[in-house]
Design a protein around this motif. Structure first.
Motif, PDB file in Angstrom:
ATOM      1  N   LEU A   1       4.943  -0.746  16.592  1.00  0.00           N
ATOM      2  CA  LEU A   1       3.936  -1.938  16.342  1.00  0.00           C
ATOM      3  C   LEU A   1       5.141  -2.838  16.059  1.00  0.00           C
ATOM      4  CD1 LEU A   1       2.004  -0.306  12.988  1.00  0.00           C
ATOM      5  CD2 LEU A   1       1.448  -0.172  15.676  1.00  0.00           C
TER       6      LEU A   1
ATOM      7  N   GLU B   1      11.002  -4.812  11.104  1.00  0.00           N
ATOM      8  CA  GLU B   1      11.017  -4.435   9.950  1.00  0.00           C
ATOM      9  C   GLU B   1      11.975  -5.972   9.692  1.00  0.00           C
ATOM     10  OE1 GLU B   1       9.378  -4.312   7.160  1.00  0.00           O
ATOM     11  OE2 GLU B   1       7.918  -2.659   8.151  1.00  0.00           O
TER      12      GLU B   1
ATOM     13  N   GLY C   1       0.982  -3.869   9.725  1.00  0.00           N
ATOM     14  CA  GLY C   1       0.879  -2.248  10.277  1.00  0.00           C
ATOM     15  C   GLY C   1       0.505  -0.987   9.573  1.00  0.00           C
TER      16      GLY C   1
ATOM     17  N   THR D   1       0.109 -10.406  16.983  1.00  0.00           N
ATOM     18  CA  THR D   1       0.356  -8.039  16.878  1.00  0.00           C
ATOM     19  C   THR D   1       0.980  -7.954  18.233  1.00  0.00           C
ATOM     20  OG1 THR D   1      -1.484  -8.451  14.906  1.00  0.00           O
ATOM     21  CG2 THR D   1      -1.593  -7.115  16.085  1.00  0.00           C
TER      22      THR D   1
ATOM     23  N   GLU E   1       5.602  -6.108  10.203  1.00  0.00           N
ATOM     24  CA  GLU E   1       5.549  -5.691   9.547  1.00  0.00           C
ATOM     25  C   GLU E   1       4.920  -4.722   9.058  1.00  0.00           C
ATOM     26  OE1 GLU E   1       1.896  -7.761   8.632  1.00  0.00           O
ATOM     27  OE2 GLU E   1       3.796  -8.543   9.792  1.00  0.00           O
ATOM     28  N   TYR E   2       5.537  -3.368   8.160  1.00  0.00           N
ATOM     29  CA  TYR E   2       4.029  -2.519   8.362  1.00  0.00           C
ATOM     30  C   TYR E   2       3.441  -2.881   6.863  1.00  0.00           C
ATOM     31  CZ  TYR E   2       2.695   1.658   5.459  1.00  0.00           C
ATOM     32  OH  TYR E   2       2.036   2.726   4.609  1.00  0.00           O
TER      33      TYR E   2
ATOM     34  N   THR F   1       7.177   0.285  12.649  1.00  0.00           N
ATOM     35  CA  THR F   1       7.343  -1.021  12.212  1.00  0.00           C
ATOM     36  C   THR F   1       8.347  -1.862  12.683  1.00  0.00           C
ATOM     37  OG1 THR F   1       7.134  -0.959   9.785  1.00  0.00           O
ATOM     38  CG2 THR F   1       4.883  -0.402  10.926  1.00  0.00           C
TER      39      THR F   1
END
Length: 245
Positions: free
Chosen positions: A67, A103, A75, A110, A70-71, A101
């Motif tokens: 992804l 970070e 995410g 997205t 960000e989580y 993800t």
């Protein structure tokens, strides 16, 4: 022309099947062109790859999400959608799901990539089982972008795939994505060393089917009405296979 899967030989007459899908600009972020919740992005993304495996009768063993968000929070919501879809196949997300993800860099759109790995025996693998005289039925209608949400009752999904897999008169199954019905129907014919006669219907055969909103299925012509009785989705006859003279 080839299917959107990789097939790798394993010991013991087994095959590893790998399928993947990606999307960009679809999600809840400020720069996304199609705005939908993260859960929807996750469900539809993993659905495509899962249906590619199920179509050849493989059993999914591992799901990896990559992804470009960000989580927390995006995410996390996408992963929740992936887990919801896995539950439909009784797959334990704690065991089969892994991923990463972004970070380090703040993102405004997205981006999602999903890979699914499975196995199937050589005996059970279904790639080219159609015969001259079989027809090609389109289950579901091509939908893309916001149509996928607005017209969800008209698209194929995992439940549709599972229903089709129980029907012994279905030979080949092929999910349709961005290349459209015409391309995938030609691929079906080519895989079976047959010619294709396309049949006019209500289906736009050149339109993208987005996240596999259409499943092509080959079957005997006299079983089309049975298919319509068994599956509660739009079903259209789009082609017929015949021998190469």
């Amino acid at each position: 022309m080839k299917r959107d899967i990789s097939i790798i030989d394993l010991p013991g007459e087994q095959k590893m099947i790998i399928a993947c899908d990606s999307s960009g600009g679809i999600g809840p972020k400020s720069g996304d062109k199609v705005v939908v919740p993260g859960e929807v992005v996750g469900r539809l993304g993993v659905r495509v790859a899962l249906m590619e495996l199920l179509a050849v009768r493989a059993t999914p063993l591992s799901v990896v999400n990559t992804l470009s968000v960000e989580y927390e929070p995006t995410g996390k919501k996408i992963i929740a959608g992936i887990k919801d879809e896995l539950e439909q196949l009784n797959l334990d997300a704690d065991k089969v799901l892994n991923g990463s993800t972004e970070e380090n860099i703040l993102t405004s759109e997205t981006g999602v990539g999903i890979t699914v790995v499975g196995v199937v025996s050589e005996e059970d693998l279904k790639l080219a089982n159609s015969r001259a005289g079989d027809i090609i039925a389109a289950v579901g209608l091509p939908k893309v972008g916001e149509e996928v949400i607005a017209d969800k009752d008209e698209i194929a999904n995992l439940e549709t795939m599972q229903q089709i897999l129980t029907l012994d008169y279905i030979y080949d199954i092929l999910p349709v994505g961005s290349k459209g019905v015409r391309y995938e129907a030609k691929l079906l014919a080519e895989m079976n060393s047959l010619n294709l006669n396309l049949i006019n219907s209500d289906v736009d055969i050149d339109k993208s089917a987005g996240p596999a909103t259409v499943l092509l299925a080959t079957l005997p012509e006299n079983r089309l009405e049975d298919l319509k009785q068994n599956i509660s989705k739009p079903i259209n006859l789009v082609g017929k296979l015949y021998s190469i003279s």
